[in-house]
Scaffold this motif. Sequence first.
Motif, mmCIF file in Angstrom:
data_model
loop_
_atom_site.group_PDB
_atom_site.id
_atom_site.type_symbol
_atom_site.label_atom_id
_atom_site.label_comp_id
_atom_site.label_asym_id
_atom_site.label_seq_id
_atom_site.Cartn_x
_atom_site.Cartn_y
_atom_site.Cartn_z
ATOM 1 N N PHE A 1 0.838 -1.194 0.000
ATOM 2 C CA PHE A 1 0.000 0.000 0.000
ATOM 3 C C PHE A 1 0.879 1.252 0.000
ATOM 4 C CE2 PHE A 1 -2.691 3.318 1.707
ATOM 5 C CZ PHE A 1 -3.844 3.149 0.960
ATOM 6 N N LYS A 2 1.968 1.220 0.765
ATOM 7 C CA LYS A 2 2.890 2.358 0.802
ATOM 8 C C LYS A 2 3.502 2.599 -0.573
ATOM 9 C CE LYS A 2 6.971 4.206 3.037
ATOM 10 N NZ LYS A 2 8.082 3.970 3.948
ATOM 11 N N GLU A 3 3.899 1.535 -1.269
ATOM 12 C CA GLU A 3 4.427 1.676 -2.632
ATOM 13 C C GLU A 3 3.395 2.340 -3.541
ATOM 14 O OE1 GLU A 3 5.769 -2.043 -4.235
ATOM 15 O OE2 GLU A 3 7.192 -2.361 -2.588
ATOM 16 N N PHE A 4 2.134 1.919 -3.422
ATOM 17 C CA PHE A 4 1.044 2.508 -4.207
ATOM 18 C C PHE A 4 0.918 3.997 -3.889
ATOM 19 C CE2 PHE A 4 -3.425 3.836 -4.132
ATOM 20 C CZ PHE A 4 -3.720 3.754 -5.478
ATOM 21 N N GLN A 5 0.926 4.346 -2.604
ATOM 22 C CA GLN A 5 0.820 5.752 -2.214
ATOM 23 C C GLN A 5 1.955 6.578 -2.805
ATOM 24 O OE1 GLN A 5 0.693 5.365 2.126
ATOM 25 N NE2 GLN A 5 -1.207 6.534 2.076
ATOM 26 N N GLU A 6 3.162 6.059 -2.741
ATOM 27 C CA GLU A 6 4.318 6.792 -3.270
ATOM 28 C C GLU A 6 4.192 7.005 -4.773
ATOM 29 O OE1 GLU A 6 7.477 4.308 -1.814
ATOM 30 O OE2 GLU A 6 7.482 5.304 0.152
ATOM 31 N N HIS A 7 3.718 5.991 -5.481
ATOM 32 C CA HIS A 7 3.508 6.128 -6.924
ATOM 33 C C HIS A 7 2.447 7.184 -7.212
ATOM 34 C CE1 HIS A 7 2.989 5.078 -11.125
ATOM 35 N NE2 HIS A 7 1.685 5.064 -10.885
ATOM 36 N N MET A 8 1.336 7.106 -6.505
ATOM 37 C CA MET A 8 0.251 8.071 -6.714
ATOM 38 C C MET A 8 0.719 9.493 -6.392
ATOM 39 S SD MET A 8 -2.336 6.476 -7.955
ATOM 40 C CE MET A 8 -3.705 7.602 -7.700
ATOM 41 N N ASP A 9 1.473 9.650 -5.317
ATOM 42 C CA ASP A 9 1.960 10.965 -4.928
ATOM 43 C C ASP A 9 2.895 11.537 -5.984
ATOM 44 O OD1 ASP A 9 2.102 13.133 -3.044
ATOM 45 O OD2 ASP A 9 4.086 12.414 -2.470
ATOM 46 N N LYS A 10 3.666 10.682 -6.640
ATOM 47 C CA LYS A 10 4.567 11.114 -7.709
ATOM 48 C C LYS A 10 3.785 11.607 -8.925
ATOM 49 C CE LYS A 10 7.738 9.141 -11.074
ATOM 50 N NZ LYS A 10 8.290 7.884 -11.578
ATOM 51 N N CYS A 11 2.728 10.879 -9.298
ATOM 52 C CA CYS A 11 2.010 11.159 -10.552
ATOM 53 C C CYS A 11 0.838 12.125 -10.409
ATOM 54 C CB CYS A 11 1.500 9.851 -11.158
ATOM 55 S SG CYS A 11 2.814 8.722 -11.675
ATOM 56 N N VAL B 1 -15.830 13.636 -4.904
ATOM 57 C CA VAL B 1 -15.330 14.200 -6.151
ATOM 58 C C VAL B 1 -13.821 14.357 -5.998
ATOM 59 C CG1 VAL B 1 -15.365 16.193 -7.694
ATOM 60 C CG2 VAL B 1 -17.490 15.385 -6.637
ATOM 61 N N VAL B 2 -13.081 13.840 -6.979
ATOM 62 C CA VAL B 2 -11.620 13.957 -6.995
ATOM 63 C C VAL B 2 -11.271 15.210 -7.788
ATOM 64 C CG1 VAL B 2 -9.454 12.865 -7.647
ATOM 65 C CG2 VAL B 2 -11.410 11.436 -6.966
ATOM 66 N N ASN B 3 -10.551 16.119 -7.148
ATOM 67 C CA ASN B 3 -10.061 17.337 -7.786
ATOM 68 C C ASN B 3 -8.554 17.171 -7.888
ATOM 69 O OD1 ASN B 3 -12.619 19.245 -7.377
ATOM 70 N ND2 ASN B 3 -12.322 17.984 -5.555
ATOM 71 N N GLY B 4 -8.060 16.986 -9.124
ATOM 72 C CA GLY B 4 -6.669 16.607 -9.237
ATOM 73 C C GLY B 4 -5.873 17.332 -10.289
ATOM 74 N N THR B 5 -4.565 17.120 -10.176
ATOM 75 C CA THR B 5 -3.591 17.554 -11.171
ATOM 76 C C THR B 5 -2.755 16.342 -11.536
ATOM 77 O OG1 THR B 5 -3.480 19.768 -10.197
ATOM 78 C CG2 THR B 5 -1.668 19.128 -11.661
ATOM 79 N N TYR B 6 -2.614 16.123 -12.832
ATOM 80 C CA TYR B 6 -1.836 15.003 -13.362
ATOM 81 C C TYR B 6 -0.413 15.510 -13.559
ATOM 82 C CZ TYR B 6 -1.052 10.942 -16.520
ATOM 83 O OH TYR B 6 -0.611 9.791 -17.130
ATOM 84 N N LYS B 7 0.501 15.145 -12.652
ATOM 85 C CA LYS B 7 1.840 15.740 -12.593
ATOM 86 C C LYS B 7 2.878 15.045 -13.467
ATOM 87 C CE LYS B 7 2.405 15.181 -8.164
ATOM 88 N NZ LYS B 7 2.908 15.262 -6.786
ATOM 89 N N VAL B 8 2.910 13.718 -13.409
ATOM 90 C CA VAL B 8 3.931 12.926 -14.096
ATOM 91 C C VAL B 8 3.234 11.775 -14.799
ATOM 92 C CG1 VAL B 8 5.952 11.431 -13.765
ATOM 93 C CG2 VAL B 8 5.716 13.524 -12.413
ATOM 94 N N THR B 9 3.607 11.490 -16.044
ATOM 95 C CA THR B 9 2.954 10.445 -16.828
ATOM 96 C C THR B 9 2.999 9.105 -16.102
ATOM 97 O OG1 THR B 9 3.515 11.574 -18.875
ATOM 98 C CG2 THR B 9 2.916 9.241 -19.051
ATOM 99 N N ASP B 10 1.819 8.508 -15.972
ATOM 100 C CA ASP B 10 1.663 7.188 -15.365
ATOM 101 C C ASP B 10 1.685 6.169 -16.497
ATOM 102 O OD1 ASP B 10 1.122 5.100 -13.617
ATOM 103 O OD2 ASP B 10 -0.636 6.073 -12.730
#
Length: 133
Positions: A46-56, A80-89
């Motif tokens: 789960f931590k790995e997932f969080q780190e990936h999501m935080d990066k992207c 509602v998710v209000n987001g910014t897509y920072k790094v290509t996933d």
Amino acid sequence: MDAIELVKTYYAYFNHGDWEGMRSLLDENIRHEPNQGTPRTGIALFKEFQEHMDKCYEETLTDMVFFGEPEGRKVAVEFVVNGTYKVTDEGLPEATGQTYVLPAAAFLEVNNGKITRITTYYNLPLWESLVGN
């Protein structure tokens, strides 16, 4: 703390970017079932997932509505998710800082004061259209 209050605290941590706080509310054998991909079990994954999501992605949840059931073990959350897509996933459209507003939901189970399962749902084709697929 009852299940709904626990889940509200979990998402308050999310909105403050407090990943450790979120993990503190999880059972060590948390089962995370993402909208896309293979379920993962355990806090380390789960931590790995969080780190990936935080990066992207940078995301804040609004318009949250919590639903519980009489036994107090399951909670559904609409938001509602209000987001910014920072790094290509990988496998998704190229990120160029696009913003998006996307309806989503999650279903959580609680046992012995810890979250034991998180299942998340959203419309991936809609998200792709919002970021310019």
